[in-house]
Each structure stands twice: as C-alpha cells, then as structure tokens.
Design a protein around this motif. Structure first.
Motif, mmCIF file in Angstrom:
data_model
loop_
_atom_site.group_PDB
_atom_site.id
_atom_site.type_symbol
_atom_site.label_atom_id
_atom_site.label_comp_id
_atom_site.label_asym_id
_atom_site.label_seq_id
_atom_site.Cartn_x
_atom_site.Cartn_y
_atom_site.Cartn_z
ATOM 1 N N SER A 72 34.473 43.447 40.878
ATOM 2 C CA SER A 72 34.195 42.259 40.071
ATOM 3 C C SER A 72 32.819 41.727 40.425
ATOM 4 N N ASP A 77 35.631 34.559 42.953
ATOM 5 C CA ASP A 77 36.954 34.032 42.643
ATOM 6 C C ASP A 77 36.895 32.507 42.556
ATOM 7 N N LYS A 101 45.805 38.246 40.133
ATOM 8 C CA LYS A 101 44.767 38.535 41.117
ATOM 9 C C LYS A 101 45.287 39.377 42.278
ATOM 10 N N GLN A 137 34.982 33.525 36.165
ATOM 11 C CA GLN A 137 36.274 34.019 35.702
ATOM 12 C C GLN A 137 36.814 33.143 34.577
ATOM 13 N N ILE A 164 42.482 38.562 33.061
ATOM 14 C CA ILE A 164 41.306 37.869 33.590
ATOM 15 C C ILE A 164 40.061 38.519 33.011
#
Length: 501
Positions: A307, A311, A319, A352, A368
């Motif tokens: 990613s 976060d 997740k 996100q 996501i």
C-alpha cells in the motif's frame, strides 16, 4: 548464571534471523512469554526431521496472529459463567436462559487468548504428526508442501476454541474415503461433504457466543460460521486442503462464509454439509442475490498487502493481514473504477477510503481504496451493485464523500443525486399481512434516509407516492428492523432494488 545464559540464547536467536521465517519464529517466541519453553520443545522435538521442523516453524512463526475468542457471562458476584448449549433442548430454551441471566444482572464479557501464550507442546506435536499422517493418503499426497501447511496443517480455522478432535475425525471419516478409493482432493471433498450433509444442517442455536468445533459436533446444527468452521476442520483432519472464504452481502443483509477446496492449484467453492464444489460456484454466478461484490480468503499465514498510503486508524476486519482478496478468482468478472468525491475530504494527499454497501440499516465497508485529490480508486469489484464511498472521520466513524451510486458490470457509474424540484411517482405494493412500510430517499445534506409522505393508500396493499425527488436512491422499509430491506431506484415506473440486478 541462568539469566546470562538466557540473554546469550536470545542474542543468538536474534543473530540467526537470516530469513523472514527465522524472524517470525523469533518474534513469536518473544510474544509467547512464559509459554516460550513449550514452543521451543516442539522445535527441539523435530530437530532431526527437516520437513516436520519446517512445518512446526510455519505454525509457530504465524501463531502470534491467532487467538481464541473466549466469551462468557459474569454474575453480579463477579463469577464467570460459560454457556453450554448442549444442555438445552432447542434455540428457544437457549435464548430464554440467556435472557434470564441478563435479567438477573449477568453481563457479557470477552477476552482473546493468543495461541502463542497458551498452546502446549504435546498438542502441537500431535497435530503435526496427524497432519503428516493424512498427507500420505492417495488423495492428498500430491498437495504441495506450502499448500499442505496453509490448508491441512493448521490446528484452528478462525477464532474458535482450539479443538482436540482432529484424530477423532480421522478415525470417523478416513475409512469412508479409503473404501471409496478416491485419488484426488476434489473427489475426496465431494464424498466427505455428501456424508456431512447427512449429519449437519443450518439452523439457529440461540447461542450468543462464538461456536466451538466440539459444540457443533455435539448438536449437529449451526449458522454459517459454525458449519464452515466445522466442515473446514473435518476436511483438513482428513487431508483435504480447504480454505474459508467470506463476503459482505450487497444484495442481502449480514455477511457470509463458505468453504473452498484446493484441487490442481485452483479453489472450488462449496457449502459444508450443503452444495457441492461442482455446483456452488455456479450458484454464486447465476443466483442474482448471491453474487458477491468482493470475496476474501482466510489464511493462516499473513498475506503481504502493498500500500502506498498510511493507515488511517479506522478499525476494520478488511485490514487483517490474514485476508487475501480473491475476487478475481471467481466467475463474476470484476472491474477497476474511479469515482469522484462529491464532498471535500479531510486535508492531505493520498489516503484510504472505503467502499460501502447498504446492509441491515447501515453502510458497511466491503473494500478499501485510495483517494488522490478528489478521485477515489477501487480495484477488483463486481458491478451491478449500489455503493457509497466514505473516509475515516476519527475513531471508528465514517464520513461519506460521495453520493450513493450504481456501478454496472463495465465499471460505469450512475450517481443518485436527488432533484427535489423534479418529482417522480411510484405505486408500491406490500402483502396484506406485512407491517406498514415507509418510502425513504437518501438526502446528501443530511447523509441519511428521509421519509417521503404517502399521497394516498389506494388499497390494503397499495400505496401511491407522487412527490419523490427525481434520481434519488430509495429505501422502502418497515419501521422495525427486519432483514431484507434493500435499497433501489425508479426504473420504468417501478422500484428496482439491488436484489433485482
């Protein structure tokens, strides 16, 4: 002297972390605390068997990611009480008993027991030996070692209490497979699942707590989670590589878990004690309300997710490093798409965002994505569904960034931005015995469904609405919470709901 020896061993282990597996084993041993010696006994036990040692290192290296969810009541006197549903005749008795406990002041509590801190060496050694024993069977002998580790070797399925029934299931079901002469995992799964269909069935138990393998084996009924865990554990005990798959429904309420058997490098969906691998995947494709927008597979070892964004702290099972997105493996063809935000998000660059579906009176995240500027990007989503995009708004709250929208099978988007100037009309019907239903539309300014007044009741089963904002997302529901209340929109003078796509 003992303390110095312990320090030397620790530094020795730290220095030996040459591979990712070494590092994972070392980290688990640290997390294990006082149970560390039990895990080290397992590694010592297999020091002269390289393959079993590798399997033991796989289990121990990934053990810190797994736990038992212990749920119980606590009396006003602070005494723990664990519910045993096998002592009750039916669902109503269980629910009645739980209600009486609450009335008497009992409260619900839970705790997570990490496997690395509680599992003993004799249990793990026995589990490994039994798994290797079934790996020699004709239907399992061609399963690659890594697949064996992931889908046969594990001592648990999800977060249920660790079960000691592996050998019991081997003795119960392997003779059936032996006598049938099956030679591959697909046929073995088919045969064993036919047997399970005679023994277990879907039915509510009334149990408010997470089910155990032993409980399901005793009562032979359960919900999806109970039967999925049970079926997976039985299959693995018999040397059949099986994984758990899951989704959040977009055309129904709640979520769903099912199983998939690995055969020749490909997974085949099936319902434990229900639909077979040769028809279940077809069912997920041809039955409209069963088409999942996203599918995730549960793993015993973490799935590395790359990613480019930090976060945001929002708590979501999506997740979990133990979930692998396998939507693309299904026969429902997914798309990648971009949707523009209709509201300003929080400050910052790439971040996100969450793709949500309306499920049981709330928008629930099922994927996501990444927001860059005012564009929200999502990958591998099955269309013909209605979604909304949200961002984390502090804590565990979501803030909607877009209007609800319909995503078709090619990735094209139709947004539902209500026009209160233009009006549409609709005649809605309900069954006579149904509770009174109310039509709502999604108001972007309030981020909520707003009731629409009914102009007239044409009959006991028919209501007329003539002041519906054009291009609105609609929701026709009862006042009380009931399952199956789906959102939709007007098409050809009728209400087209997600279940109709």
């Amino acid at each position: 002297m003992k303390n110095w020896l312990y320090i030397i061993i620790c530094f020795s282990l730290l220095g030996s972390c040459r591979t990712e597996e070494d590092k994972k084993v070392h980290e688990t041993l640290i997390v294990a605390g006082s149970n560390r010696l039990e895990l080290e006994k397992v590694l010592k036990h297999y020091e002269n068997d390289s393959l079993k040692l590798q399997a033991a290192r796989y289990l121990i290296g990934n053990m810190a990611h797994h736990f038992t969810l212990k749920e119980f009541f606590v009396s006003p006197e602070k005494v723990k009480y664990a519910l045993d549903i096998t002592k009750f005749a039916n669902e109503d008795e269980v629910r009645g008993h739980c209600a009486s406990l609450v009335e008497r002041g009992y409260t619900y509590h839970k705790e997570e027991l990490n496997d690395s801190r509680v599992l003993k060496s004799d249990f793990l050694i026995r589990n490994i030996d039994l798994a290797f024993q079934v790996w020699k069977k004709p239907w399992a002998k061609d399963v690659p070692f890594m697949d064996f580790c992931r889908y046969i070797l594990p001592y648990r399925v999800q977060k249920e209490s660790v079960s000691g029934l592996r050998e019991t299931f081997m003795k119960r079901y392997i003779p059936l497979l032996d006598s049938a002469g099956v030679t591959n995992t697909f046929d073995a799964c088919m045969l064993l699942n036919r047997q399970l269909k005679k023994e277990i069935k879907y039915k509510e138990t009334g149990n408010p707590f997470y089910p155990t393998i032993e409980e399901t084996d005793c009562v032979r009924i359960g919900t999806c989670a109970a039967l999925c865990n049970y079926g997976t554990f039985v299959m693995r005990a018999c040397g059949i590589p099986v994984a758990v798959q899951q989704t959040i429904w977009t055309k129904m309420d709640m979520e769903h878990v099912w199983c998939a058997v690995l055969y020749n490098g490909k997974f085949y969906d099936f319902g434990p004690g229900d639909d077979q691998p040769d028809i279940y995947r077809h069912k997920l494709v041809t039955t409209r309300y069963l088409k999942p927008a996203k599918v995730y597979r549960q793993r015993f070892d973490p799935y590395i997710k790359s990613s480019s964004v930090k976060d945001d702290g929002f708590v979501s099972d999506l997740k979990s490093s133990l979930l692998e997105d396998v939507t693309a493996e299904g026969e429902n063809i997914p798309v990648n798409f971009c949707v523009k935000a209709d509201k300003n998000g929080s400050d910052g660059g790439r971040k996100q965002v969450y793709l949500c579906a309306y499920n049981y009176y709330q928008w629930r995240p099922l994927a996501i994505g990444v927001k860059s500027g005012d564009s929200c990007y999502f990958e591998c989503v099955v269309g013909h569904n209605i979604f909304i995009v949200a961002e984390a708004a502090g804590g565990n709250k979501l803030r909607f960034l877009t209007a609800p929208f319909y995503l078709n099978g090619e990735g094209n988007i139709r947004k539902f931005i209500p026009d209160t100037i233009q009006a549409e009309y609709l005649i809605l019907e309900k069954k006579k015995e149904e509770q009174c239903r109310v039509l709502h539309y999604w108001d972007l300014s309030q981020d909520d469904f707003i009731p629409i007044s009914c102009d007239s009741i044409l009959s006991d089963t028919t209501q007329l609405y003539t002041h519906i904002p054009a291009n609105a997302l609609l929701w026709y529901t009862t006042v009380q919470k009931n399952l199956g209340q789906r959102v939709g929109f007007i098409q050809n003078d009728s209400l087209k709901r997600t279940i109709d796509f």
